[in-house]
Write a protein that holds these residues in place. Structure first.
Motif, short mmCIF file in Angstrom:
data_model
loop_
_atom_site.label_atom_id
_atom_site.label_comp_id
_atom_site.label_asym_id
_atom_site.label_seq_id
_atom_site.Cartn_x
_atom_site.Cartn_y
_atom_site.Cartn_z
N TRP A 181 -6.11 -8.61 2.99
CA TRP A 181 -4.91 -7.90 3.49
C TRP A 181 -4.60 -6.68 2.63
O TRP A 181 -4.35 -5.59 3.16
N ILE A 182 -4.61 -6.83 1.30
CA ILE A 182 -4.32 -5.71 0.41
C ILE A 182 -5.39 -4.63 0.54
O ILE A 182 -5.10 -3.43 0.60
N ALA A 183 -6.67 -5.05 0.60
CA ALA A 183 -7.76 -4.08 0.76
C ALA A 183 -7.63 -3.33 2.08
O ALA A 183 -7.87 -2.12 2.15
N TYR A 184 -7.23 -4.04 3.12
CA TYR A 184 -7.08 -3.45 4.46
C TYR A 184 -6.00 -2.36 4.47
O TYR A 184 -6.11 -1.37 5.19
N LYS A 185 -4.98 -2.53 3.61
CA LYS A 185 -3.88 -1.56 3.58
C LYS A 185 -4.31 -0.20 3.02
O LYS A 185 -3.64 0.80 3.22
N GLY A 186 -5.41 -0.16 2.26
CA GLY A 186 -5.94 1.13 1.81
C GLY A 186 -5.64 1.47 0.37
O GLY A 186 -5.11 0.67 -0.40
N GLU A 187 -6.01 2.73 0.01
CA GLU A 187 -5.99 3.13 -1.40
C GLU A 187 -4.61 3.16 -2.02
O GLU A 187 -4.45 2.90 -3.21
N GLU A 188 -3.56 3.45 -1.24
CA GLU A 188 -2.22 3.49 -1.82
C GLU A 188 -1.74 2.09 -2.21
O GLU A 188 -1.07 1.91 -3.22
N ALA A 189 -2.11 1.09 -1.41
CA ALA A 189 -1.77 -0.30 -1.74
C ALA A 189 -2.51 -0.73 -2.99
O ALA A 189 -1.96 -1.43 -3.85
N ILE A 190 -3.78 -0.31 -3.10
CA ILE A 190 -4.57 -0.64 -4.29
C ILE A 190 -3.98 0.04 -5.52
O ILE A 190 -3.85 -0.57 -6.58
N LYS A 191 -3.60 1.30 -5.37
CA LYS A 191 -2.99 2.05 -6.48
C LYS A 191 -1.70 1.36 -6.94
O LYS A 191 -1.47 1.20 -8.15
N PHE A 192 -0.86 0.94 -5.99
CA PHE A 192 0.40 0.27 -6.32
C PHE A 192 0.13 -1.05 -7.05
O PHE A 192 0.75 -1.34 -8.07
N MET A 193 -0.82 -1.83 -6.52
CA MET A 193 -1.13 -3.13 -7.12
C MET A 193 -1.66 -2.98 -8.54
O MET A 193 -1.27 -3.71 -9.45
N GLU A 194 -2.58 -2.01 -8.75
CA GLU A 194 -3.16 -1.81 -10.07
C GLU A 194 -2.11 -1.31 -11.07
O GLU A 194 -2.09 -1.72 -12.23
N SER A 195 -1.22 -0.43 -10.63
CA SER A 195 -0.21 0.14 -11.52
C SER A 195 0.75 -0.92 -12.03
O SER A 195 1.15 -0.90 -13.20
N TRP A 196 1.13 -1.87 -11.14
CA TRP A 196 2.04 -2.94 -11.55
C TRP A 196 1.30 -4.12 -12.17
O TRP A 196 1.84 -4.84 -13.00
N GLY A 197 0.05 -4.30 -11.77
CA GLY A 197 -0.72 -5.42 -12.30
C GLY A 197 -1.06 -5.28 -13.77
O GLY A 197 -1.07 -6.26 -14.52
N ALA A 198 -1.33 -4.04 -14.21
CA ALA A 198 -1.74 -3.81 -15.60
C ALA A 198 -0.71 -4.32 -16.62
O ALA A 198 -1.06 -5.08 -17.52
N PRO A 199 0.58 -3.92 -16.53
CA PRO A 199 1.54 -4.43 -17.51
C PRO A 199 1.77 -5.94 -17.40
O PRO A 199 1.98 -6.61 -18.42
#
Length: 509
Positions: A181-199
């Motif tokens: 589902w997250i992959a299907y949403k595209g690069e902006e969803a991935i960018k959001f997930m990675e930005s919040w996932g790191a901290p």
């Protein structure tokens, strides 16, 4: 003047290129073009240093990284030798990764399109699908690992769930569906997930270290006791183990060294992608591998046995709160790694097969189903070390590709590309012979021969143990030699002036 404007197909602003709107519109119905594979517009390149670094933190903090040092220590290295091996391997693979990132940032092209330069418009399918097959395999494996972790942690909180044999399948498909589902949403969803996932991952890793220290001190032990795990290799075996481990560690991210343009195409500048990767990859891999080594050493004192699996560590803590936090950490860690590293590449590669009919989203769905079709539960049930054995094998095939792309882009083309021609058919300068550049295929075969022979001929084992590096270096030498008299796909200085509109003021972009 009108004629001059008509032939301009790309525009350059501060060293970054994009297709002109007229060129983009002319390509709309081309069979080798779709909006997902098209070069990113300058306005779409929004990833800054933090976003790139966060991407690498998110991908590097995962269960295989945590357990990476354990394989080397089981082979005989000490904990600090294992960490050194991991750090060195990631610094080495960072070199081709940075070099191949350049084209993605400069021209906004994804990996399958980047591969068209060397392999040809049709030949790029060979390279992109080779990368996609490996990624789809990893996608299924990571989903099974993540699903198993989720199932184990839920079992700590609910004995009823732990006793249910179907729990593992429910956990697997829930985790699989979330990934898709997250992959299907595209690069902006991935960018959001990675930005919040790191901290989040940083805090949870620190929490695991604090738990280990607190419990070790409560038993009257110290940090030196935790790290009291000496080397166990036999005399004369150090370099054999170290070099084989180095190849495996390079191979760990050798896949991303190829398709890194899939992400660097969104970078705001070359400086952002360079600094983001330098800060994010080698430091995180070494740091999280150390977390694995340290916490494992602590479990030897706390529980009387070494627990290399973080899921087992969380399960043995016994606290429902710790189990919940562990579930969050393991889910986030596996998600941030799996989607970025194992879905984007095959989705783009599959789309490249028929751009007019297959979009990135369709490619992401196909990747998801392929991840189930490979039956990862069978792959992982055969041997605990399967993944790391696999690393050393497929790295032999990917090293030559990384070297070839660098030779093509820097030595052969001097970093000059005709964007418009990358999406055309027989009239394209990148068409070569019926869409294939046979010299690229020959380079791949020649550069991989010795490392592959080293897998089956003991006297040539040195070439297999250092397969990625040897294949990489051979390809850098072989490709320019084979392409020396072939200038048909090159863009001359005069042609570049004709096709490029240069904008000096960024405000006019």
């Amino acid at each position: 003047m009108a004629e001059n404007i008509k032939i301009r197909t790309q525009r350059e602003v501060n060293g970054l290129f994009e297709l002109t709107e007229s060129a983009r519109n002319n390509l709309k119905n081309n069979v080798y073009y779709n909006d997902d594979l098209a070069p990113t517009k300058l306005s779409e390149r929004t990833w800054k240093t933090y976003n790139i670094a966060a991407l690498w933190v998110g991908m590097s903090v995962c269960i295989p990284t945590y357990m990476m040092a354990s394989g080397l220590m089981a082979a005989g290295l000490s904990w600090w030798q294992a960490i050194l091996n991991i750090c060195l391997g990631n610094l080495i693979v960072l070199i081709p990764m940075q070099l191949n990132s350049h084209a993605g940032t400069k021209y906004g092209i994804p990996y399958p399109v980047f591969a068209r330069l060397a392999f040809g418009i049709k030949g790029s399918h060979i390279a992109s699908i080779a990368r996609a097959v490996i990624a789809a395999g990893w996608f299924g494996i990571q989903c099974w690992i993540g699903g198993g972790a989720l199932n184990a942690v839920i079992g700590v909180m609910s004995p009823t769930w732990a006793a249910w044999s179907g729990g593992i399948w429910v956990s697997f498909f829930i985790f699989w569906a979330l990934n898709v589902w997250i992959a299907y949403k595209g690069e902006e969803a991935i960018k959001f997930m990675e930005s919040w996932g790191a901290p989040i991952l940083g805090v949870l890793s620190l929490g695991l270290m604090i738990w280990a220290l607190k419990n070790v001190h409560a038993l009257g032990k110290s940090v030196s006791d935790v790290l009291n795990m000496p080397a166990t290799y036999k005399p004369g075996q150090f370099w054999k183990i170290f070099l084989s481990g180095l190849t495996a560690n390079i191979a760990f991210w050798s896949t991303l060294a190829l398709n890194i343009p899939d992400f660097s195409r969104y970078a705001k500048s070359q400086k952002d992608q360079f600094r983001g990767q330098l800060l994010g990859l080698p430091t995180t891999m070494a740091a999280f591998a150390f977390v694995g080594v340290f916490v494992t050493g602590a479990t030897g004192i706390i529980f009387g046995e070494f627990l290399w699996d973080p899921v087992a560590v969380v399960a043995n803590i016994g606290s429902p709160i710790a189990a919940l936090l562990g579930a969050i950490g393991i889910a986030v860690a596996t998600l941030t790694t799996n989607i970025a590293a194992n879905v984007v590449a095959p989705a783009n590669g599959i789309s490249n097969l028929n751009p007019q009919k297959i979009s990135y989203r369709t490619g992401a769905l196909i990747t998801g189903f392929a991840g189930v079709a490979i039956m990862p539960w069978k792959l992982l049930s055969s041997a605990g070390a399967y993944i790391f054995g696999w690393l050393g094998t497929y790295g032999l095939f990917l090293g030559p590709l990384a070297g070839m792309y660098i030779a093509d882009y820097y030595i052969y083309r001097k970093k000059v590309i005709d964007l418009d021609d990358l999406f055309k058919g027989e009239e394209s300068r990148y068409w070569y012979n019926n869409g294939f550049n046979k010299k690229a295929v020959y380079t791949w075969i020649l550069a991989a021969i010795l490392p592959l022979l080293g897998k089956v001929i003991p006297s040539l084992s040195f070439f297999a143990e250092n397969g990625w590096i040897i294949g990489f270096l051979f390809a850098i030498v072989i490709y320019p030699v084979l392409m020396k008299n072939d200038t048909s796909s090159l863009v001359s200085a005069e042609e570049e002036l004709q096709i490029t509109e240069r904008v000096q003021n960024p405000e006019n972009a």
